[in-house]
Motif scaffolding. Sequence first.
Motif, short mmCIF file in Angstrom:
data_model
loop_
_atom_site.label_atom_id
_atom_site.label_comp_id
_atom_site.label_asym_id
_atom_site.label_seq_id
_atom_site.Cartn_x
_atom_site.Cartn_y
_atom_site.Cartn_z
N GLN A 283 -3.54 -1.38 0.91
CA GLN A 283 -4.67 -0.84 1.69
C GLN A 283 -4.27 -0.25 2.89
OE1 GLN A 283 -7.59 -3.47 2.99
NE2 GLN A 283 -8.88 -3.37 1.01
N MET A 284 -4.18 1.25 3.01
CA MET A 284 -3.61 1.83 4.35
C MET A 284 -4.65 1.60 5.17
SD MET A 284 -0.79 3.01 3.37
CE MET A 284 -0.44 3.77 4.77
N ILE A 285 -4.05 1.21 6.65
CA ILE A 285 -5.21 1.11 7.61
C ILE A 285 -4.89 2.52 8.71
CG2 ILE A 285 -5.55 -0.19 9.84
CD1 ILE A 285 -4.62 -2.64 8.21
N SER A 286 -3.69 3.01 8.75
CA SER A 286 -3.43 4.07 9.53
C SER A 286 -2.23 4.70 8.77
CB SER A 286 -3.21 3.88 10.85
OG SER A 286 -1.95 3.47 11.28
N ASP A 287 -1.69 5.98 9.45
CA ASP A 287 -0.37 6.45 9.17
C ASP A 287 0.83 5.56 9.03
OD1 ASP A 287 -1.06 9.84 9.70
OD2 ASP A 287 -1.04 8.68 7.76
N SER A 288 0.60 4.48 10.13
CA SER A 288 1.80 3.73 10.43
C SER A 288 1.65 2.26 10.22
CB SER A 288 2.29 3.88 11.71
OG SER A 288 1.22 3.59 12.96
N SER A 289 0.37 1.97 9.45
CA SER A 289 0.23 0.59 9.19
C SER A 289 -0.86 0.26 7.83
CB SER A 289 -0.25 -0.22 10.37
OG SER A 289 -1.58 0.11 10.48
N PHE A 290 -0.14 -0.75 7.06
CA PHE A 290 -0.91 -0.87 5.81
C PHE A 290 -0.94 -2.31 5.67
CE2 PHE A 290 2.21 -2.33 3.02
CZ PHE A 290 3.59 -2.08 3.57
N SER A 291 -2.05 -2.93 4.79
CA SER A 291 -2.29 -4.08 4.37
C SER A 291 -1.69 -4.29 3.12
CB SER A 291 -3.80 -4.61 4.65
OG SER A 291 -3.84 -5.02 5.67
N LEU A 292 -1.09 -5.22 2.82
CA LEU A 292 -0.56 -5.67 1.46
C LEU A 292 -1.52 -6.89 1.02
CD1 LEU A 292 2.03 -4.31 0.05
CD2 LEU A 292 2.99 -6.45 0.42
N LEU A 293 -2.21 -6.53 -0.34
CA LEU A 293 -3.17 -7.70 -0.56
C LEU A 293 -2.36 -8.43 -2.01
CD1 LEU A 293 -6.17 -5.67 -0.51
CD2 LEU A 293 -5.88 -7.55 0.80
N ILE A 294 -2.38 -9.84 -1.64
CA ILE A 294 -1.37 -10.37 -2.76
C ILE A 294 -2.61 -11.26 -3.36
CG2 ILE A 294 0.47 -11.69 -3.46
CD1 ILE A 294 1.73 -11.14 -0.86
N TYR A 295 -2.92 -11.24 -4.67
CA TYR A 295 -3.95 -12.26 -5.31
C TYR A 295 -3.46 -13.23 -5.88
CZ TYR A 295 -6.70 -8.16 -4.67
OH TYR A 295 -7.77 -7.22 -4.25
N GLU A 296 -2.11 -13.45 -6.49
CA GLU A 296 -1.62 -14.54 -6.98
C GLU A 296 -0.37 -14.87 -6.31
OE1 GLU A 296 -2.69 -13.45 -11.49
OE2 GLU A 296 -0.21 -13.82 -11.05
N ASN A 297 -0.21 -15.92 -5.85
CA ASN A 297 0.95 -16.28 -4.97
C ASN A 297 2.06 -17.26 -5.85
OD1 ASN A 297 2.98 -16.93 -3.14
ND2 ASN A 297 1.56 -17.52 -1.43
N PRO A 298 2.84 -16.74 -6.35
CA PRO A 298 3.65 -17.60 -6.97
C PRO A 298 4.42 -18.95 -6.06
CG PRO A 298 4.92 -15.67 -6.81
CD PRO A 298 3.84 -15.57 -6.15
N LEU A 299 4.30 -18.89 -4.75
CA LEU A 299 5.20 -19.50 -3.92
C LEU A 299 4.16 -20.69 -3.63
CD1 LEU A 299 6.74 -17.78 -1.08
CD2 LEU A 299 7.67 -19.01 -2.86
N SER A 300 2.76 -20.52 -3.80
CA SER A 300 1.94 -21.82 -3.42
C SER A 300 1.18 -22.23 -4.70
CB SER A 300 0.93 -21.14 -2.50
OG SER A 300 -0.04 -20.35 -3.03
N LEU A 301 1.81 -22.32 -5.78
CA LEU A 301 1.40 -23.02 -6.98
C LEU A 301 1.18 -24.24 -6.83
CD1 LEU A 301 0.91 -21.70 -9.71
CD2 LEU A 301 3.08 -22.46 -10.36
N PHE A 302 0.11 -25.11 -6.98
CA PHE A 302 -0.20 -26.64 -6.83
C PHE A 302 -0.43 -26.87 -5.27
CE2 PHE A 302 1.25 -26.68 -10.94
CZ PHE A 302 2.64 -26.31 -10.96
#
Lengths: 172, 193
Positions: B105-124
């Motif tokens: 999700q771009m916020i501006s030309d020099s910053s964006f947000s990365l959205l992660i729905y499934e996180n394999p690190l935090s299983l359980f």
Amino acid sequence: MSLQCLAIIGKTNEPLYMMDVKAEEDPVTTNEDDAFGFGESQRGERLSLDKEFMMHASIDNLEEALGSQRQGKGRASADSKWIGLLCPMEESFIYGYSTSTNIKILAMISDSTEDSREVHLKTLFAKVHNLFVEYMLNPWAGLQNKIESKKFDSGIQEAVNVYNETNGIAWA
Amino acid sequence: MSKSTAAANGHSLWQKMPKANAELFALTYGTLVTELVRDYESTEDINEQLEKMGYSIGVRCVDEFLAKADQAGMVIPPCRAFAETAEVMAKTGFRMFLGVSAEVQMISDSSFSLLIYENPLSLFVELPSDPKWKDLKYSNLYCGILRGSLEQVNLRVECTFVKDVLQGDDVNEIRVDLKEVLVDGAGEEYQEE
């Protein structure tokens, strides 16, 4: 025939989790009576003292049942986790189930009829076992600590509700 | 590079990578975090350590990414805008290494947000409800990885975790801000007179 309470006992017979289905109807116990320290748990439900003692008493029968099994052919088959009726108390029966790591699950069923639906109870125990395994995979879960997890609580609540409903319908 | 080619590249690169057991991975990370919890007092220190570890991982990841892509015959052209970098990272990079796709999700030309729905690190994983864990960024490793890998391609960024599923939100969100485009070159001592 409904489940009244559920307990999970660890390897050295220490209590890991106790849950009472009808906690609101037992307002008699106060904090001083709570011998096993479950009164302060996050769930807010407390197992009444008499039920705790009944569960504790049935551990003797459980040890006996487990001991004889070990001397026999050993715990090879899938069904050997299931122990069965441990002891009939005044109005209820206590059933037991033991996992291969010696974690025991006890359930107190209030029986209104003669027949017992062991099949449903076995599925309930299997679900509780699964929930326990998932809980143990959490890195914050202590190996000998009491089980304190909202996910586990809600899972158990759901499994118990399903069990009570299926049995309620069968015997209505 | 368009979004769909980035995603397709990601998927095919992922298929070529050697796989590890997801549960083993999650459990190993879990023990790593609990060890850090034992070693450090404050959650800030723990977050910082996770970020540093991620940084070392990220520095190595980007080379592997570009090398594997090259071997597979894919062309990953130099990005013309920060938005392209974001897309490549989210769709191709994340997909290749973790098997999960992230959204940008771009916020501006020099910053964006990365959205992660499934996180394999935090299983359980379920964080204890003690209030001191509210500031723990369990998956802060990702922030370090992003910072490390982008630094190797001359982009200095700052990454922070904005939303975390373990803390009750519905999605994991990492905010990435571009601070500086670094200039290639040796230090002053090596400049010829």
